[in-house]
Design a protein around this motif. Structure first.
Motif, PDB file in Angstrom:
ATOM      1  N   ASP A 188     -20.392 153.518  59.353  1.00 11.31           N
ATOM      2  CA  ASP A 188     -20.990 153.060  58.106  1.00 11.31           C
ATOM      3  C   ASP A 188     -20.774 151.562  57.924  1.00 11.31           C
ATOM      4  OD1 ASP A 188     -22.156 153.028  55.557  1.00 11.31           O
ATOM      5  OD2 ASP A 188     -20.290 153.619  54.571  1.00 11.31           O
ATOM      6  N   ASP A 189     -19.556 151.109  58.158  1.00 10.63           N
ATOM      7  CA  ASP A 189     -19.255 149.680  58.006  1.00 10.63           C
ATOM      8  C   ASP A 189     -20.092 148.840  58.960  1.00 10.63           C
ATOM      9  OD1 ASP A 189     -17.396 150.151  56.041  1.00 10.63           O
ATOM     10  OD2 ASP A 189     -15.659 150.093  57.387  1.00 10.63           O
ATOM     11  N   PHE A 190     -20.229 149.315  60.198  1.00 13.79           N
ATOM     12  CA  PHE A 190     -21.031 148.553  61.156  1.00 13.79           C
ATOM     13  C   PHE A 190     -22.485 148.489  60.713  1.00 13.79           C
ATOM     14  CE2 PHE A 190     -24.175 148.605  64.490  1.00 13.79           C
ATOM     15  CZ  PHE A 190     -23.917 147.399  65.111  1.00 13.79           C
ATOM     16  N   LEU A 191     -23.041 149.627  60.316  1.00 13.96           N
ATOM     17  CA  LEU A 191     -24.454 149.656  59.962  1.00 13.96           C
ATOM     18  C   LEU A 191     -24.752 148.814  58.718  1.00 13.96           C
ATOM     19  CD1 LEU A 191     -25.314 153.393  60.668  1.00 13.96           C
ATOM     20  CD2 LEU A 191     -25.936 151.395  62.032  1.00 13.96           C
ATOM     21  N   ARG A 192     -23.780 148.707  57.849  1.00 16.23           N
ATOM     22  CA  ARG A 192     -23.986 147.889  56.647  1.00 16.23           C
ATOM     23  C   ARG A 192     -23.798 146.401  56.928  1.00 16.23           C
ATOM     24  NH1 ARG A 192     -20.030 150.564  52.385  1.00 16.23           N
ATOM     25  NH2 ARG A 192     -20.998 149.084  50.940  1.00 16.23           N
ATOM     26  N   ARG A 193     -22.876 146.069  57.861  1.00 15.77           N
ATOM     27  CA  ARG A 193     -22.568 144.660  58.150  1.00 15.77           C
ATOM     28  C   ARG A 193     -22.372 144.466  59.649  1.00 15.77           C
ATOM     29  NH1 ARG A 193     -19.909 146.017  53.510  1.00 15.77           N
ATOM     30  NH2 ARG A 193     -18.240 146.924  54.748  1.00 15.77           N
ATOM     31  N   PRO A 194     -23.415 144.631  60.438  1.00 14.22           N
ATOM     32  CA  PRO A 194     -23.250 144.461  61.886  1.00 14.22           C
ATOM     33  C   PRO A 194     -22.907 143.018  62.229  1.00 14.22           C
ATOM     34  CG  PRO A 194     -25.565 144.560  61.310  1.00 14.22           C
ATOM     35  CD  PRO A 194     -24.812 144.895  60.065  1.00 14.22           C
ATOM     36  N   PRO A 195     -22.031 142.821  63.225  1.00 10.79           N
ATOM     37  CA  PRO A 195     -21.689 141.447  63.621  1.00 10.79           C
ATOM     38  C   PRO A 195     -22.882 140.751  64.253  1.00 10.79           C
ATOM     39  CG  PRO A 195     -20.750 143.049  65.159  1.00 10.79           C
ATOM     40  CD  PRO A 195     -21.328 143.831  64.026  1.00 10.79           C
ATOM     41  N   VAL A 196     -23.171 139.552  63.810  1.00 10.74           N
ATOM     42  CA  VAL A 196     -24.285 138.770  64.346  1.00 10.74           C
ATOM     43  C   VAL A 196     -23.850 137.321  64.469  1.00 10.74           C
ATOM     44  CG1 VAL A 196     -26.069 140.281  63.374  1.00 10.74           C
ATOM     45  CG2 VAL A 196     -25.239 138.337  62.031  1.00 10.74           C
ATOM     46  N   HIS A 197     -24.645 136.544  65.167  1.00 12.24           N
ATOM     47  CA  HIS A 197     -24.398 135.098  65.261  1.00 12.24           C
ATOM     48  C   HIS A 197     -24.475 134.505  63.856  1.00 12.24           C
ATOM     49  CE1 HIS A 197     -25.146 130.846  66.150  1.00 12.24           C
ATOM     50  NE2 HIS A 197     -24.621 131.086  67.356  1.00 12.24           N
ATOM     51  N   LEU A 226     -20.429 163.001  51.007  1.00 12.82           N
ATOM     52  CA  LEU A 226     -19.375 162.847  51.999  1.00 12.82           C
ATOM     53  C   LEU A 226     -19.009 161.385  52.209  1.00 12.82           C
ATOM     54  CD1 LEU A 226     -20.490 165.511  54.638  1.00 12.82           C
ATOM     55  CD2 LEU A 226     -18.538 165.649  53.085  1.00 12.82           C
ATOM     56  N   TYR A 227     -19.998 160.518  52.269  1.00 12.88           N
ATOM     57  CA  TYR A 227     -19.716 159.094  52.448  1.00 12.88           C
ATOM     58  C   TYR A 227     -19.147 158.465  51.181  1.00 12.88           C
ATOM     59  CZ  TYR A 227     -21.822 158.453  57.090  1.00 12.88           C
ATOM     60  OH  TYR A 227     -22.084 158.477  58.436  1.00 12.88           O
ATOM     61  N   GLY A 228     -19.396 159.088  50.044  1.00 13.09           N
ATOM     62  CA  GLY A 228     -18.850 158.563  48.797  1.00 13.09           C
ATOM     63  C   GLY A 228     -19.636 157.433  48.187  1.00 13.09           C
ATOM     64  N   ARG A 229     -20.876 157.266  48.619  1.00 13.55           N
ATOM     65  CA  ARG A 229     -21.740 156.236  48.040  1.00 13.55           C
ATOM     66  C   ARG A 229     -23.003 156.887  47.510  1.00 13.55           C
ATOM     67  NH1 ARG A 229     -23.949 152.620  51.229  1.00 13.55           N
ATOM     68  NH2 ARG A 229     -23.373 153.418  53.286  1.00 13.55           N
ATOM     69  N   PRO A 230     -23.362 156.640  46.269  1.00 12.62           N
ATOM     70  CA  PRO A 230     -24.554 157.274  45.696  1.00 12.62           C
ATOM     71  C   PRO A 230     -25.831 156.671  46.263  1.00 12.62           C
ATOM     72  CG  PRO A 230     -23.656 155.684  44.159  1.00 12.62           C
ATOM     73  CD  PRO A 230     -22.675 155.769  45.301  1.00 12.62           C
ATOM     74  N   ALA A 231     -26.924 157.336  46.005  1.00  9.78           N
ATOM     75  CA  ALA A 231     -28.240 156.863  46.403  1.00  9.78           C
ATOM     76  C   ALA A 231     -29.167 156.956  45.194  1.00  9.78           C
ATOM     77  CB  ALA A 231     -28.791 157.700  47.554  1.00  9.78           C
ATOM     78  N   PRO A 232     -30.267 156.211  45.195  1.00  6.46           N
ATOM     79  CA  PRO A 232     -31.225 156.313  44.097  1.00  6.46           C
ATOM     80  C   PRO A 232     -31.825 157.718  44.026  1.00  6.46           C
ATOM     81  CG  PRO A 232     -31.620 154.350  45.410  1.00  6.46           C
ATOM     82  CD  PRO A 232     -30.648 155.189  46.175  1.00  6.46           C
TER      83      PRO A 232
END
Length: 298
Positions: A188-197, A226-232
């Motif tokens: 989840d952390d990667f998909l939200r903030r993937p490392p980039v240049h 399960l992830y603990g983050r709501p969605a619209p």
């Protein structure tokens, strides 16, 4: 011009798969699949313990996309070779349960089935919910076709859901096994903030995070819990999927297909221009979902 007598591959131009996998919303669907797959602790542990996902996540994503492209649009020989490579790699790998010390193979049929169903179910869900013209019959046909791709990764095709009812029953059955453990939150952390240049950080904030958020929002409600983050609300998510799909589909297909490794253009060169994938070839109805605004079998 008519198609030539070239090898149509495992699915061929008359399949639902051939038309559906050319859609640009497949990228959103692929990210959704990663989110969903990570909720199976044993499955995601096999990934995290056997690959440098944190450093090579982009490579992993592209390899998955390449496998889908090859098995969809490549020759039969190329698809079978790709499947053989995947099976060989899986036979060599194992993972360890940190709580029990149990060692298990990543090619356990139950784990392969979860990965398959989460992936194929996500493709079907996002495409239909974003306005790709699939009927219920087309959806069932798509699932039946992908017993072929299940065989490629080492599954018994007879054990794989062949229609929406069987897929829904499978997700209901596996639901108690799912959890958002440490590995899932790493994904989840990667998909939200993937490392980039550093120069690409603005693009990540403007484009990638929106796409990843849309993929996350399209997950079933239990995944959000399960992830603990709501969605619209589901209706809002469906509207955003349809708007995104409409915008991406305005990009000329020939331009999109120029990106390496050019699977679709290579298939058209092999089979002739009549093999060009197009949504209208499987029907013009836009409704796939039995529950409007929610959709899918998961």
């Amino acid at each position: 011009m008519a198609a030539t007598d070239g090898d149509p591959g495992l699915f061929g131009p008359r399949s639902v798969t051939w038309q559906a996998h050319s859609d640009p919303m497949m990228w959103v669907a692929g990210i959704r699949a990663l989110y969903l797959q990570a909720l199976h602790p044993r499955a995601v542990r096999g990934v995290m313990q056997n690959s440098d996902f944190r450093r090579d996540a982009w490579g992993r994503l592209m390899r998955t996309a390449g496998f889908v492209g090859t098995t969809t649009y490549g020759t039969t020989e190329a698809a079978e070779r790709a499947g053989a490579r995947v099976r060989k790699i899986h036979r060599m790998l194992g993972a360890t349960d940190p709580d029990t010390g149990e060692r298990y193979g990543v090619d356990e049929p139950g784990l392969l089935l979860w990965v398959h169903c989460a992936e194929i179910g996500s493709y079907l869900h996002v495409l239909g919910r974003s306005g790709f013209p699939l009927t219920g019959a087309h959806a069932d046909r798509y699932l039946a076709e992908h017993r072929v791709s299940a065989r490629l990764v080492g599954l018994d095709p007879g054990s794989v859901p062949a229609d929406r009812a069987e897929l829904a029953a499978y997700f209901t059955r596996v639901r108690p096994e799912l959890a958002a453990g440490p590995e899932a939150h790493e994904v989840d952390d990667f998909l939200r903030r993937p490392p980039v240049h550093p120069l690409l950080v603005p693009a990540r904030e403007l484009l990638w995070r929106r796409v990843a958020r849309l993929a996350y929002d399209s997950l079933p409600p239990y995944a959000h819990q399960l992830y603990g983050r709501p969605a619209p609300p589901p209706a809002t998510v469906t509207r955003r999927l349809r708007v995104t799909g409409a915008l991406l589909r305005r990009i000329p297909a020939r331009l999109r297909w120029q990106l390496p490794p050019r699977h679709i253009l290579n298939a058209m060169a092999r089979l002739g221009p009549a093999a060009r994938p197009a949504p209208y070839k499987i029907g013009r109805q836009a409704a796939i979902l039995d529950r409007p605004g929610e959709g899918g079998a998961d």
